[in-house]
Design a protein around this motif. Structure first.
Motif, PDB file in Angstrom:
ATOM      1  N   SER A   1       2.904  -2.158   9.437  1.00 27.34           N
ATOM      2  CA  SER A   1       2.182  -3.186   8.686  1.00 27.34           C
ATOM      3  C   SER A   1       0.879  -3.535   9.404  1.00 27.34           C
ATOM      4  O   SER A   1       0.720  -3.263  10.598  1.00 27.34           O
ATOM      5  CB  SER A   1       3.059  -4.433   8.547  1.00 27.34           C
ATOM      6  N   ALA A  44      -5.728   3.679   1.680  1.00 25.53           N
ATOM      7  CA  ALA A  44      -4.520   3.562   2.503  1.00 25.53           C
ATOM      8  C   ALA A  44      -4.391   4.752   3.440  1.00 25.53           C
ATOM      9  O   ALA A  44      -4.859   5.863   3.158  1.00 25.53           O
ATOM     10  CB  ALA A  44      -3.292   3.455   1.608  1.00 25.53           C
ATOM     11  N   PHE A  60       0.851  -1.192   0.000  1.00 27.79           N
ATOM     12  CA  PHE A  60       0.000   0.000   0.000  1.00 27.79           C
ATOM     13  C   PHE A  60       0.886   1.241   0.000  1.00 27.79           C
ATOM     14  O   PHE A  60       1.905   1.285   0.699  1.00 27.79           O
ATOM     15  CB  PHE A  60      -0.894   0.031   1.242  1.00 27.79           C
ATOM     16  N   GLU A  61       0.465   2.230  -0.753  1.00 28.57           N
ATOM     17  CA  GLU A  61       1.093   3.543  -0.737  1.00 28.57           C
ATOM     18  C   GLU A  61       0.170   4.515  -0.010  1.00 28.57           C
ATOM     19  O   GLU A  61      -1.050   4.482  -0.208  1.00 28.57           O
ATOM     20  CB  GLU A  61       1.348   4.041  -2.159  1.00 28.57           C
ATOM     21  N   PRO A  62       0.703   5.382   0.850  1.00 30.14           N
ATOM     22  CA  PRO A  62      -0.138   6.289   1.635  1.00 30.14           C
ATOM     23  C   PRO A  62      -1.110   7.085   0.756  1.00 30.14           C
ATOM     24  O   PRO A  62      -0.725   7.629  -0.288  1.00 30.14           O
ATOM     25  CB  PRO A  62       0.873   7.215   2.310  1.00 30.14           C
ATOM     26  N   SER A 119       7.749   0.231   6.412  1.00 28.76           N
ATOM     27  CA  SER A 119       7.115  -0.284   7.630  1.00 28.76           C
ATOM     28  C   SER A 119       7.817  -1.548   8.098  1.00 28.76           C
ATOM     29  O   SER A 119       8.379  -2.295   7.298  1.00 28.76           O
ATOM     30  CB  SER A 119       5.636  -0.580   7.376  1.00 28.76           C
ATOM     31  N   ARG A 177       1.565  -3.947   3.764  1.00 30.74           N
ATOM     32  CA  ARG A 177       2.826  -3.295   4.122  1.00 30.74           C
ATOM     33  C   ARG A 177       2.916  -1.930   3.442  1.00 30.74           C
ATOM     34  O   ARG A 177       2.667  -1.792   2.244  1.00 30.74           O
ATOM     35  CB  ARG A 177       4.022  -4.166   3.702  1.00 30.74           C
ATOM     36  N   TYR A 178       3.286  -0.938   4.230  1.00 28.21           N
ATOM     37  CA  TYR A 178       3.524   0.409   3.741  1.00 28.21           C
ATOM     38  C   TYR A 178       5.031   0.611   3.539  1.00 28.21           C
ATOM     39  O   TYR A 178       5.849  -0.137   4.096  1.00 28.21           O
ATOM     40  CB  TYR A 178       2.991   1.428   4.749  1.00 28.21           C
ATOM     41  N   THR A 182      -2.672   7.793   5.744  1.00 30.41           N
ATOM     42  CA  THR A 182      -1.649   8.840   5.601  1.00 30.41           C
ATOM     43  C   THR A 182      -1.189   9.265   6.988  1.00 30.41           C
ATOM     44  O   THR A 182      -1.976   9.262   7.940  1.00 30.41           O
ATOM     45  CB  THR A 182      -2.203  10.062   4.847  1.00 30.41           C
ATOM     46  N   TYR A 212       4.980   4.595   9.270  1.00 31.99           N
ATOM     47  CA  TYR A 212       3.934   3.617   8.957  1.00 31.99           C
ATOM     48  C   TYR A 212       4.295   2.252   9.528  1.00 31.99           C
ATOM     49  O   TYR A 212       5.455   1.959   9.812  1.00 31.99           O
ATOM     50  CB  TYR A 212       3.737   3.512   7.438  1.00 31.99           C
TER      51      TYR A 212
END
Length: 545
Positions: free
Chosen positions: A275, A265, A205-207, A300, A296-297, A267, A273
Motif C-alpha cells: 500500500s 499503477a 489500484f490494479e497493477p 497488499s 491499496r493493491y 507492476t 504489492y
C-alpha cells in the motif's frame, strides 16, 4: 405599443431558449439536504448531507447537457447551492449565491435548471449561505467532452474524485457567531479526504492500470499540497482546460481550485504489492497540518511502508509561484469543441479596461471586516439580480464602486461594477497583506497571465504570458503580491467575484459584475439582451416579495 413589443421579444427569447433545450440530453437529480451526526477526526459533528451522503453525490454530465437539480431543504435554515466553476452561460439566475437567488426556505424545494454549454472538466458544488460549507454539503462535478471530441490522453481505466479540505471541530453556527462578533476563524483541526480522517479513505489500484484523479480543494482557508508516495502525477486538466502534460511530484491546490491528474499503477513481475500513502498537507501556515489517504493493491498489507515524498517548506512561496507559472494551456487540443484551445488568440485582443482589485481589512464598529478597494460588501434585502431585473434603481448606484487607489475611508457598501458585454478586461488582484488569497469569478474562466511580488505597475505587462496562459476560474494571490488575468466578458448577467476563503468572503471581500448588453444603459429604452429570461419558478423575496 412599446409594451407589446417588449412582450413579443420576451416570448421570442423563451421560444429560442426552449428550442436550444429541446435537443439536449437532460441529467436530472433529486437532492434532499439535511443534517446528520457523523464521527469525524475523532469527534461527533453535525454535518450537512445530501441524500444522506457526505460528501454529496457526484454530478455527472456531458458538455451541452441540461442539468436539472431539484433541492429539498430539510435544514432549519435557508439554503443555496452554487456550482463552482460552471459557467452557466447567460443564466446567472441559477448561480446560487445571495446576489442572484432568494434562498430556499426550510421545508421547501427549488429546482435549478441550466446547460453546461461548451464546457468540460472537473469542478465541485457547495452551499453558499451562513457558513454552511463548514458543515459539508459539497460534492464533485464531472463534465465530459462530447463523443466526437477526442480526449488528449488515453482513456483511463477508472476515475476517482478526491475532495480535500480543512476541517473544524466547531459547529458552523458557532463559527458563524464568532465571525459576526468580529473575530477570525481559528486554525483548522485537520484535513479530510472525501469527508474522512487520516487513513480512513482508500483507493483500489490494479497493477498496470491508469487512473484519473479529479482533485478539488473544498476547504475554508488552507492551501494544500497534494502528493502520492512513489507514484508520478501527470497533470492533464484544470477547471476545464487541458494543460501541457507534465509530471509533478507534488501540487499546490489552493482553496476552490480543481485539478485532474493521471496516475499509472505499478507492476511487479513477482506480483508482490504494498500500500501507498496519499498526502494533503497545509501550505503557508505557521504549523504542520496534514491528511492521509491510501492506495491499496490486490493482496497488499493494509499499512504502507516507508515515507512519502517530502512536503515543500511551509513558507516557500517561490517554489509555489514557479509551479504556477509552469502550468500552461495545451494549444493543440480541443476541449468541449474539436477546434484547438489555442485558436482563441487572447494575447492579440485589445484590452478595453483595466480594473485593480485591492484587498484589505477594516474595522466596522470595532469588528473585523474585509474589503475590496475600501468597500466591505453588504447585501441588500433583495438579491441584486432581482433588483436589476425589476429596475429597483435605488439599490444599485452606477459608478459607486471606487477605483484603486482611492483616498476614501473604508466603508460598508454594495459594490456592483458595470461592464459592457463582449468587452475584454484586464484585472489585477493586488494583495498587500501577509495572508495568501484565492479569488473566484462565477460564470467565467479567465487567462492567468502573470504573478509578481510587490506592487503592480504598468511595466509588469512586459512579462505577461500572452500565448499559452492557463485558463481557469479560481486563482491564488500570494502575500504582498499581485496576480493579473485577462477575461472576455461574453456571459451576460450578474456575476459574483469573491474571495474563496470563507472568512474573507463572509466578512465582505466580494463584489458583483453586472455584464450588460446594448441598450441597457438607459432603463427607458428596450433592452437588447442575450440572456435567459427570468425563470418561471423564481423565488421572490425582499422588495419583490
Amino acid at each position: 405599443m412599446r409594451h407589446v413589443f417588449v412582450e413579443v421579444l420576451v416570448l421570442i427569447s423563451l421560444v429560442i431558449l426552449e428550442l436550444s433545450y429541446a435537443f439536449a440530453p437532460i441529467s436530472s437529480y433529486q437532492w434532499v439536504v439535511s443534517y446528520s451526526q457523523r464521527f469525524i477526526l475523532g469527534g461527533n459533528k453535525q454535518v450537512i448531507v445530501i441524500n444522506d451522503m457526505f460528501p454529496g453525490p457526484i454530478l455527472n454530465a456531458t458538455a451541452n447537457d441540461i442539468i436539472v437539480v431539484n433541492i429539498f431543504n430539510n435544514l432549519p435554515e435557508p439554503f443555496l447551492m452554487t456550482w463552482n466553476g460552471l459557467q452557466l452561460r447567460k443564466n446567472s439566475w441559477q448561480d446560487g449565491v445571495r446576489g442572484t437567488n432568494c434562498p430556499i426556505l426550510p421545508g421547501t424545494n427549488w429546482t435549478y435548471r441550466f446547460q453546461v454549454k461548451d464546457q468540460i472538466g472537473s469542478y465541485f458544488y457547495f452551499p453558499t449561505l451562513l457558513l454552511q460549507k463548514a458543515a459539508g454539503g459539497y460534492g464533485a462535478i464531472r463534465i465530459y467532452p462530447p463523443e466526437l471530441v477526442p480526449v488528449p490522453f488515453p482513456k483511463p481505466d477508472e476515475e476517482y474524485d478526491i475532495l480535500i479540505g480543512d476541517w473544524f471541530y466547531l459547529d458552523h453556527t458557532v463559527m458563524r457567531a464568532s465571525l459576526d462578533a468580529g473575530h477570525s476563524l481559528p486554525n483548522p483541526d485537520g484535513i479530510l479526504f472525501n469527508g474522512r480522517g487520516p487513513e480512513e479513505t482508500f483507493f483500489a489500484f490494479e497493477p498496470g492500470k491508469t487512473y484519473r484523479l479529479r482533485i478539488s480543494n473544498v476547504g475554508l482557508k488552507t492551501c494544500l499540497n497534494f502528493r502520492i508516495q512513489d507514484h508520478d502525477m501527470l497533470l492533464v486538466e484544470t477547471e476545464g482546460t487541458y494543460v501541457q502534460k507534465r509530471v509533478y511530484s507534488s501540487l499546490d491546490i489552493h482553496v476552490g481550485q480543481s485539478y485532474s491528474i493521471l496516475v499509472t499503477a505499478k507492476t511487479d513481475p513477482v506480483g508482490i504489492y504494498r500500500s501507498y500513502y496519499i498526502f494533503a498537507t497545509a501550505r503557508f501556515t505557521d504549523s504542520y497540518l496534514g491528511g492521509i489517504a491510501l492506495i491499496r493493491y490486490p493482496g497488499s498489507p493494509l499499512d504502507p511502508v516507508g515515507q512519502g515524498p517530502l512536503a515543500p517548506a511551509l513558507q516557500d512561496f517561490g517554489s509555489s509561484v514557479e509551479q504556477a507559472l509552469s502550468i500552461r494551456m495545451d494549444l493543440n487540443v480541443g476541449a468541449a469543441r474539436s477546434n484547438p484551445q489555442g485558436s482563441y488568440h487572447y494575447g492579440r485582443i485589445n484590452v478595453t479596461r483595466t480594473i485593480i482589485l485591492h484587498n484589505d481589512v477594516m474595522l466596522s464598529s470595532g469588528k473585523l471586516r474585509y474589503t475590496i478597494n475600501g468597500v466591505s460588501f453588504v447585501y441588500p434585502e433583495t438579491p441584486l439580480k432581482l433588483v436589476d431585473h425589476f429596475q429597483l434603481n435605488d439599490t444599485i448606484i452606477p459608478g459607486m464602486f471606487p477605483v484603486y487607489p482611492s483616498n476614501k475611508t473604508p466603508t460598508l457598501g454594495t459594490s456592483v461594477v458595470d461592464i459592457h458585454y463582449k468587452d475584454f478586461i484586464h484585472i489585477v488582484f493586488q494583495n498587500p497583506l501577509f495572508g495568501l488569497e484565492s479569488y473566484h469569478i462565477d460564470g467565467y474562466n479567465f487567462f492567468v497571465v502573470g504573478y509578481g511580488f510587490g506592487a503592480w505597475s504598468e511595466s509588469k505587462k512586459a512579462g505577461y504570458n500572452l500565448v499559452d496562459a492557463v485558463s481557469r476560474s479560481t486563482v491564488q494571490v500570494y502575500p504582498y503580491s499581485w496576480t493579473a488575468i485577462l477575461i472576455a466578458m461574453d456571459n451576460q448577467g450578474m456575476w459574483n467575484v469573491r474571495s474563496q476563503k470563507a472568512e474573507q468572503w463572509y466578512l465582505g471581500q466580494e463584489l458583483y459584475m453586472r455584464v450588460k448588453g446594448e441598450g441597457e444603459e438607459d432603463p427607458s429604452t428596450i433592452p437588447v439582451r442575450d440572456e435567459n429570461p427570468i425563470p418561471g419558478n423564481v423565488i421572490r423575496c425582499g422588495k419583490v416579495r
